[in-house]
Motif scaffolding. Structure first.
Motif, PDB file in Angstrom:
ATOM      1  N   ASP A 133      -7.152  10.376   4.379  1.00 38.17           N
ATOM      2  CA  ASP A 133      -6.762   9.104   3.754  1.00 38.17           C
ATOM      3  C   ASP A 133      -5.280   9.076   3.401  1.00 38.17           C
ATOM      4  OD1 ASP A 133      -9.296   8.205   4.003  1.00 38.17           O
ATOM      5  OD2 ASP A 133      -9.912   8.703   1.961  1.00 38.17           O
ATOM      6  N   LYS A 154      -2.418   6.464   4.963  1.00 38.81           N
ATOM      7  CA  LYS A 154      -1.579   5.617   4.128  1.00 38.81           C
ATOM      8  C   LYS A 154      -0.104   5.857   4.420  1.00 38.81           C
ATOM      9  CE  LYS A 154      -0.911   4.257  -0.701  1.00 38.81           C
ATOM     10  NZ  LYS A 154      -1.312   4.508  -2.104  1.00 38.81           N
ATOM     11  N   THR A 159       1.009   4.267   7.672  1.00 41.59           N
ATOM     12  CA  THR A 159       0.573   2.864   7.806  1.00 41.59           C
ATOM     13  C   THR A 159      -0.353   2.701   9.008  1.00 41.59           C
ATOM     14  OG1 THR A 159       2.565   2.257   9.066  1.00 41.59           O
ATOM     15  CG2 THR A 159       2.649   1.977   6.684  1.00 41.59           C
ATOM     16  N   ASP A 202      -3.575   1.810   9.428  1.00 48.64           N
ATOM     17  CA  ASP A 202      -4.366   0.589   9.610  1.00 48.64           C
ATOM     18  C   ASP A 202      -3.510  -0.573  10.093  1.00 48.64           C
ATOM     19  OD1 ASP A 202      -7.004   1.492   8.771  1.00 48.64           O
ATOM     20  OD2 ASP A 202      -6.111   1.760   6.807  1.00 48.64           O
ATOM     21  N   ASP A 203      -2.262  -0.640   9.629  1.00 47.61           N
ATOM     22  CA  ASP A 203      -1.361  -1.710  10.086  1.00 47.61           C
ATOM     23  C   ASP A 203      -1.078  -1.585  11.583  1.00 47.61           C
ATOM     24  OD1 ASP A 203      -1.338  -2.373   7.464  1.00 47.61           O
ATOM     25  OD2 ASP A 203       0.706  -1.716   7.058  1.00 47.61           O
ATOM     26  N   ASN A 208     -11.946  -3.797  -1.161  1.00 45.22           N
ATOM     27  CA  ASN A 208     -10.651  -3.129  -1.024  1.00 45.22           C
ATOM     28  C   ASN A 208     -10.585  -2.285   0.235  1.00 45.22           C
ATOM     29  OD1 ASN A 208      -8.332  -3.396  -2.565  1.00 45.22           O
ATOM     30  ND2 ASN A 208      -9.341  -2.612  -4.393  1.00 45.22           N
ATOM     31  N   SER A 209     -11.649  -1.561   0.529  1.00 48.04           N
ATOM     32  CA  SER A 209     -11.651  -0.699   1.721  1.00 48.04           C
ATOM     33  C   SER A 209     -11.603  -1.514   2.996  1.00 48.04           C
ATOM     34  CB  SER A 209     -12.895   0.196   1.716  1.00 48.04           C
ATOM     35  OG  SER A 209     -14.073  -0.604   1.808  1.00 48.04           O
ATOM     36  N   THR A 221      -8.018  -3.187   4.191  1.00 50.07           N
ATOM     37  CA  THR A 221      -6.974  -2.405   4.880  1.00 50.07           C
ATOM     38  C   THR A 221      -6.778  -2.913   6.299  1.00 50.07           C
ATOM     39  OG1 THR A 221      -8.618  -0.770   5.575  1.00 50.07           O
ATOM     40  CG2 THR A 221      -7.427  -0.327   3.524  1.00 50.07           C
ATOM     41  N   LYS A 222      -7.761  -3.645   6.818  1.00 46.80           N
ATOM     42  CA  LYS A 222      -7.678  -4.189   8.179  1.00 46.80           C
ATOM     43  C   LYS A 222      -7.046  -5.574   8.212  1.00 46.80           C
ATOM     44  CE  LYS A 222     -11.686  -1.587   9.880  1.00 46.80           C
ATOM     45  NZ  LYS A 222     -11.800  -0.743   8.700  1.00 46.80           N
TER      46      LYS A 222
END
Length: 1303
Positions: free
Chosen positions: A1093, A1097, A1100, A1102-1103, A1136-1137, A1140-1141
């Motif tokens: 995780d 983060k 980045t 997921d971005d 919240n989880s 991230t998408k």
């Protein structure tokens, strides 16, 4: 001629030629720049800059640019050819293959020029090539012939042949084809007959290009009936007329203005299922216009389909029409050009720029040009015609026209822009008119256009450098340029001229802080040339002193992350690379240390790695002092030794053990011997030796017992394996088998025909930890599934697959799910296979055996199910990828027409890498027929670069020893007007030599490219058997990425992580960024399995994944799925989880520009905000503001952000800096003030960036006004960025003004 062809002797000849038909075509190109007209603006700017400061280029880059332009646009400018010609007349050598490209570029590839000018140019080039003794073969003469024909240049075919024979060259079939065309151009029946008879004597097949020449010869000279008779002859010979044949016949009717006859030809072609391309219809339009029938042109427009490449073909036609004075048709045809949906208002600004540029280039009178521009503006064809004409007039040095156009611009309310003056500055400078130059600078200042650093560096300072630096500063001060602004750019110019000492003196006197991005590269170059360490360090010290990082030419994303130490580190590292060659690296580092300049750890590691064996104790101490205390260093001793010993086998170990007397040494040998037995799968000796060891004090460890456990299972000895398992339990009752060992047990049970026991075992021992992808585990699972599939037991395959997935052993992939489809295919049950495929798509979002199913349906000609399969796959892989898959599937099934129709889909963007990968696979499999099909299917398609297909087909022929086919491919390239690459010629030449065949061309003598595998091996393989450092691994991965080897970079990254070395986060971000850019979702997901995780983060992740999904064309599906998921979430934690998408930055910008997606993003933001999560609303508000959708942004602010405790706006600040739009920050500040929860520090940050923006542009009064406003609002110095205030104060003091506030 038609009667000649109807004679029986030629009919027999044609029948034999039918099997060798090779279609002739002309290369078209994609209209990328016309679809995005902003590139035209960029091109104009570049041309203006080249005009102002022309730089010498070597021949090779110029030729590479020519080749790229031809492939991309299907045309080049005469200026490009002139540059090559100038270099050619100098002392530059040119190879045989390079000269072929230059010759080819003097025909219709230069549509802007009149044919006579193009012919004159090619003759000059030909003479120079002969004078220089450049080796030329038949392909060069064929290229010259083609240029003559395209330019309709009158020449004597007999004399041309004599010239060839005098050089010892024999004409080939392409030569005779083109001579035939020349005779037919002139309507010379006798000459054409002689060529036909000569070809018959030489047993050359009379293929379609010759027949097309006859059709043209009749049709273009009024004998359309004779042309139709040739078609009948072709049919009698078994040859089918192509689209080119019908186009020539239709063009004959067009020249006579016979629309009815023309339409009949088009109908005839449609009846024969021959599709005329857009380029064919444009040729017909051209013949109508130049023959005086412009009033009938619009009747052809309904036939045009506007497929890929249309805009570029229209552009080329417009050039030719304007050359012939057919302005009316040129304007009409321009109206048919396709406008890209991606063009915004800024792009539309430059619509039609190419048209205006050509008008100006034709040297028409100034008043005529202005009148045409006004007409085009009034009709809406070229909305900013006057503006564009002004740029072009400046570019071409037409002063009178430029001055008149300036007045027209001012009448239209335009502001004067800085770059308008660049050509004027360059003209005054090149003429040595210093006072005139300074007067222009004064004029710019008077119009509030303060010269930027770029203007000073490129268009002012180069012409003042004969004077002393102090005088230059004074002169520019008289022209209203501040000293500090001049100084930074003057230092750059002094460094460019290697005047290091003067640069250092200026730096120390005026102390311009910052400017790394513009000063450092020139500082390094000057150091390389002068070796002046003292001056180097002085300049470095000055620019690093309290440096401000908001500087021009810097990338804002990187600027936020880097520090002074990293800037210094990169600069010092490059300096060490230079000074190491003269053994001055230590002196340089000592000088940097003496100045107290600190570098970052990463740069120190790179310096250490670069120096290698040259590292000394002193240098090591210097690096330690220059960096922080946690420097990661590699022991020097380890790099000097290489361990080449191979592991010993069991026999060797037995002999050594028998002669060993040392107790400690014996224990070590016993461990090695037991391990050797297991490696060799010698179960009997492993068992007996283990029993011997148990009788002694030797303890068999748990890892060794686990290896024995696997060996027993591999050999089907389940009971003995269970006994080992019990022994392990006795040693450690809490020990648990990992996934892999459990799957090995299940595999052993299945091999022993105990399927039900295997399933139960897997269920009873379900892993409880999170799944972590492991290649051996996936391989073992696939082996189990595949074994059952080959036994045609569909029920067992299904049950085992679901057990493995549902019990957390594996994550479903296309490979692992493949046996689910394979088992039905082996049973010849296509319906069941398709049903299972649908289940995999819906349940696992995977498409196993998609290619095989696709080809099966193609061969069965089941269009409905094929469409159903494609629709399912598109939801997962995106439309573009699936269309390419279909193209390759149709090619492999021999359905070339269907493959071509897909490639002709309007708006389809070719994925060249996909095609290249397919070509490489075909070469490995020896599938030359697939490559031949792909070559035929892509013929005349400008969106595909076919040079790689030609090369891979050649390699396949060479591997199969099909020498005649390989040589024939070279001839095909000539017929199609393609220039063979050096790689192609080298491969073919070497093959012909190996077969003792004559090489009919000159093999290029140049360094061959290293194969990909060699590059990877060189980069990846360690030179010493030491544990690689994080920095070293990161450098190697970065090198692979920059070399375009993304797949290899991914594999190496995963291997490094498996080995315990995690690459640097910025390198991982770089890799993810590249995958995202090409829409490679699968590889991002593959890499993500190795991230925790924290790493996700930091990178980045997921971005990047979301951006990849958008770039592959699946953005709508992604947002739809996200909205459905968000709507089903019940708690803020779950939500919240999922969020991230939510798309960000570039991905969200794409969504905001789509009304449907923007609305769905609003819904997601509203749902999140209702549960107290404001980030989606924050991001959406920011993107709406950046997109200029102020109304929607204000609504979002009022609804969600007005009372938010935290507001994210970093991207807005970055874009404001990049786009030089301070008004964005002003809008931001205005909104932040309405939020009562906003901290003064947050507001101070926005004010600081606005101040910086004004200071950078030298708007000091505005910067001061912003600061005054901030103080009035209650902010104090502690709320601002301290460097912003200091910078503002320094700027005031340098202009001689007092700064009233204390900093």
């Amino acid at each position: 001629m038609s009667s000649l062809l109807r004679s029986t002797k030629f009919v027999r000849y044609f029948a034999g030629a039918a099997r060798t038909l090779i279609l002739n075509s002309a290369k078209t190109a994609e209209a990328n720049s016309l679809l995005n007209a902003k590139s035209l603006s960029a091109a104009n700017s570049v041309l203006l800059r080249d005009y102002a400061t022309k730089k010498t280029e070597s021949l090779e880059p110029l030729l590479q640019r020519l080749d790229a332009e031809v492939k991309r646009f299907g045309r080049i400018s005469k200026r490009d050819i002139d540059e090559v010609f100038d270099e050619l007349r100098g002392k530059h050598d040119i190879t045989s293959s390079q000269s072929l490209l230059v010759i080819r570029c003097c025909g219709e590839l230069v549509p802007e020029e009149l044919p006579e000018q193009r012919t004159l140019l090619v003759q000059k080039i030909w003479n120079v090539l002969n004078e220089r003794g450049v080796p030329m073969d038949v392909s060069h003469y064929n290229a010259l012939l083609r240029v003559y024909l395209e330019n309709e240049h009158p020449f004597s075919p007999a004399q041309f042949l004599d010239d060839m024979e005098s050089k010892g060259l024999q004409p080939n079939r392409v030569t005779y084809h083109r001579l035939m065309w020349r005779y037919c151009q002139e309507g010379d029946v006798e000459g054409a007959t002689k060529v036909l008879e000569k070809m018959r004597e030489l047993n050359m097949p009379i293929s379609e290009p010759v027949l097309n020449a006859l059709v043209m010869g009749h049709a273009f000279h009024g004998d359309t009936e004779g042309a139709k008779a040739v078609l009948e002859t072709m049919a009698g010979a078994g040859l089918l007329p192509s689209n080119r044949t019908y186009t020539l016949l239709a063009s004959g009717y067009a020249r006579q203005g016979d629309i009815d006859g023309l339409n009949k030809v088009i109908s005839m072609a449609e009846d024969k299922d021959v599709i005329l391309s857009d380029k064919d219809f444009l040729d017909i339009i051209e013949n109508l216009a130049v023959s005086g029938h412009e009033d009938k042109v619009e009747q052809i427009f309904p036939h045009i389909r506007k497929s890929a490449g249309y805009n570029q073909d229209v552009c080329n036609l417009i050039f030719r029409l304007l050359n012939r004075g057919c302005d009316s048709t040129a304007k009409n045809i321009m109206q048919t050009m396709v406008t890209s949906s991606t063009i915004d208002e800024g792009g539309a600004f430059f619509k039609g720029a190419f048209y205006i540029k050509h008008l100006v280039k034709l040297n028409r009178p100034a008043d005529s040009v202005i009148e045409s521009c006004k007409e085009l503006q009034a009709e809406g064809l070229v909305p900013k015609a006057v503006y564009i004409a002004t740029e072009v007039a400046l570019e071409q040095g037409r002063t009178e026209l430029a001055q008149k156009l300036f007045k027209e611009l001012q009448k239209e309310g335009y502001e004067m822009r800085e770059h308008y003056y660049w050509p004027l500055l360059a003209k005054r400078g090149s003429e040595g008119d210093e006072e005139g130059l300074l007067q222009i600078v004064r004029t710019m200042s008077a119009e509030n256009l303060m010269p930027s650093g770029e203007t000073l560096r490129d268009y002012v300072l180069p012409y003042l450098m004969k004077d002393k630096p102090q005088n230059i500063i004074t002169k520019l001060q008289t022209a209203n340029v501040t000293a500090i602004h001049t100084v930074r750019n003057l230092i750059v110019e002094l460094l460019r001229k290697n005047r290091m000492q003067e640069a250092a003196e200026v730096a120390l006197q005026f102390r311009p802080r910052g400017g790394f991005s513009i000063i450092a590269p020139n500082l390094i170059t000057a150091l390389s040339n002068t070796k002046d360490i003292e001056s180097f360090v002085k300049v470095l010290h000055v620019i690093s002193n309290q440096a401000v990082l908001q500087e021009e030419d810097s990338n804002s994303d990187e600027a936020q992350e880097r520090s002074v130490a990293s800037d210094l580190g990169r600069t010092v590292k490059r300096a060490v690379n230079i000074m190491h060659k003269s053994n001055q690296a230590e002196e340089l580092l000592q000088a940097v240390l003496n100045r107290g300049l600190r570098i970052d750890t990463a740069s120190a590691e790179e310096i250490q790695q670069y120096l290698g064996d040259s590292m000394t104790i002193n240098i090591s101490k210097l690096l330690s002092n220059l960096t922080s205390s946690d420097l990661e260093s590699v022991p020097l001793e380890a790099s000097k030794f290489v361990n080449d010993r191979k592991p010993m086998n069991s026999k060797q170990l037995e002999n050594i053990l028998a002669n060993s007397n040392k107790a400690g040494y014996t224990v070590k040998l016993q461990k090695q011997l037991l391990s050797a037995y297991m490696d060799e799968n010698n179960v009997e000796k492993m068992e007996s030796f283990a029993e011997e060891l148990k009788k002694t004090n030797f303890e068999i460890t748990i890892p060794t017992l686990m290896r024995m456990y696997v060996v027993y299972l591999e050999n089907g000895m389940i009971d003995k394996a269970n006994k080992i398992r019990e022994d392990i339990k006795q040693k450690n009752p809490e020990f648990e088998l990992n996934r892999y060992k459990k799957v090995v047990m299940a595999h052993a049970l299945i091999k022993n025909k105990k399927f039900d026991e295997a399933i139960q075992y897997l269920k009873d021992n379900k892993p409880s930890d999170d799944y972590d992808s492991y290649f051996p585990l996936n391989t073992r699972c696939w082996q189990m599934l595949n074994t059952l599939a080959e036994e045609k037991d569909a029920a067992k395959v299904k049950e085992l697959a679901e057990t493995l997935i549902n019990n957390n052993y594996i994550t479903p992939t296309n490979v692992l799910l493949g046996p689910l489809i394979k088992v039905h295919i082996l049973k010849d049950d296509l319906e069941a296979a398709l049903k299972e495929f649908e289940y995999c798509c819906n349940q696992y979002r995977s498409t196993p055996w998609k290619g095989e199913l696709t080809k099966t349906l193609i061969l069965k000609e089941d269009a409905n199910k094929l469409q159903w399969l494609a629709d399912l796959s598109t939801q997962i892989h995106g439309e573009i990828n699936i269309l390419h898959d279909l193209v390759l599937a149709f090619v492999e099934c021999g359905r070339l027409r269907q493959a071509r129709r897909i490639l002709e889909t309007p708006g389809l963007v070719s994925r060249q890498r996909r095609l290249n990968d397919a070509c490489e696979r075909y070469v490995e499999e020896g599938k030359s027929e697939y490559l031949e099909g792909l070559l035929e299917a892509t013929k005349d398609l400008s969106i595909v670069d076919r040079s790689n297909i030609f090369y891979h087909l050649l390699v396949t022929y060479c591997k199969a020893n099909e020498t005649d086919k390989a040589l024939g491919l070279w001839t095909v390239l000539q017929e199609e007007g393609e220039v063979p690459t050096d790689e192609f010629l080298v491969q073919l030449g070497n093959h012909l030599k190996s077969k003792n065949r004559e090489v009919p061309f000159v093999i290029p003598q140049r360094t061959q490219k290293v194969k990909e595998e060699s590059i990877i091996e060189k980069v990846v393989a360690p030179k010493q058997p030491i544990q690689p450092s994080k920095q070293g691994i990161s450098n190697q991965i970065e090198a692979l990425i920059k070399g375009g080897l993304l797949a290899q970079a991914l594999d190496f990254t995963i291997k490094s992580v498996d080995d315990g070395v995690v690459p640097k986060r910025n390198v991982l971000k770089f890799l993810l960024k590249n995958f995202a850019a090409e829409g490679n979702v699968e590889n991002i997901q593959k890499l993500g399995k190795y991230f925790n995780d924290e790493m996700r983060k930091a990178t980045t992740f997921d971005d990047k994944l979301t951006l990849a999904i958008f770039n592959r064309g699946s953005g709508e599906q992604h947002v739809n799925n996200l909205l459905m998921t968000v709507e089903s979430m019940k708690t803020p934690e779950e939500l919240n989880s999922v969020l991230t998408k939510f798309p960000r930055s570039a991905a969200l910008a794409k969504a905001v520009n789509d009304d449907n997606l923007r609305e769905k993003c609003h819904k997601i933001a509203d749902i999140a905000a209702s549960k107290g999560i404001l980030l989606p609303a924050n991001l959406l508000w920011m993107e709406c503001l950046l997109a200029g959708n102020t109304k929607e942004a204000d609504l979002l602010w009022e609804k969600h952000m007005k009372k938010a405790e935290v507001v994210v706006f970093r991207r807005l600040l970055q874009e404001s800096h990049l786009q030089k739009k301070p008004e964005l920050i002003e809008k931001l500040i205005k909104l932040l003030k309405t939020n009562p929860n906003m901290s003064p520090t947050t507001l101070g940050n926005a004010y600081s960036r606005l101040i910086n923006s004004h200071v950078i542009e030298n708007r000091l009064d505005q910067a001061k006004a912003v600061l005054d406003e901030a103080y009035k609002h209650g902010l104090t110095n502690e709320h601002f960025n301290n460097t912003s205030l200091k910078r503002l104060k320094a700027a005031f003091e340098e202009t001689g003004r007092s700064f009233e506030y204390s900093v």
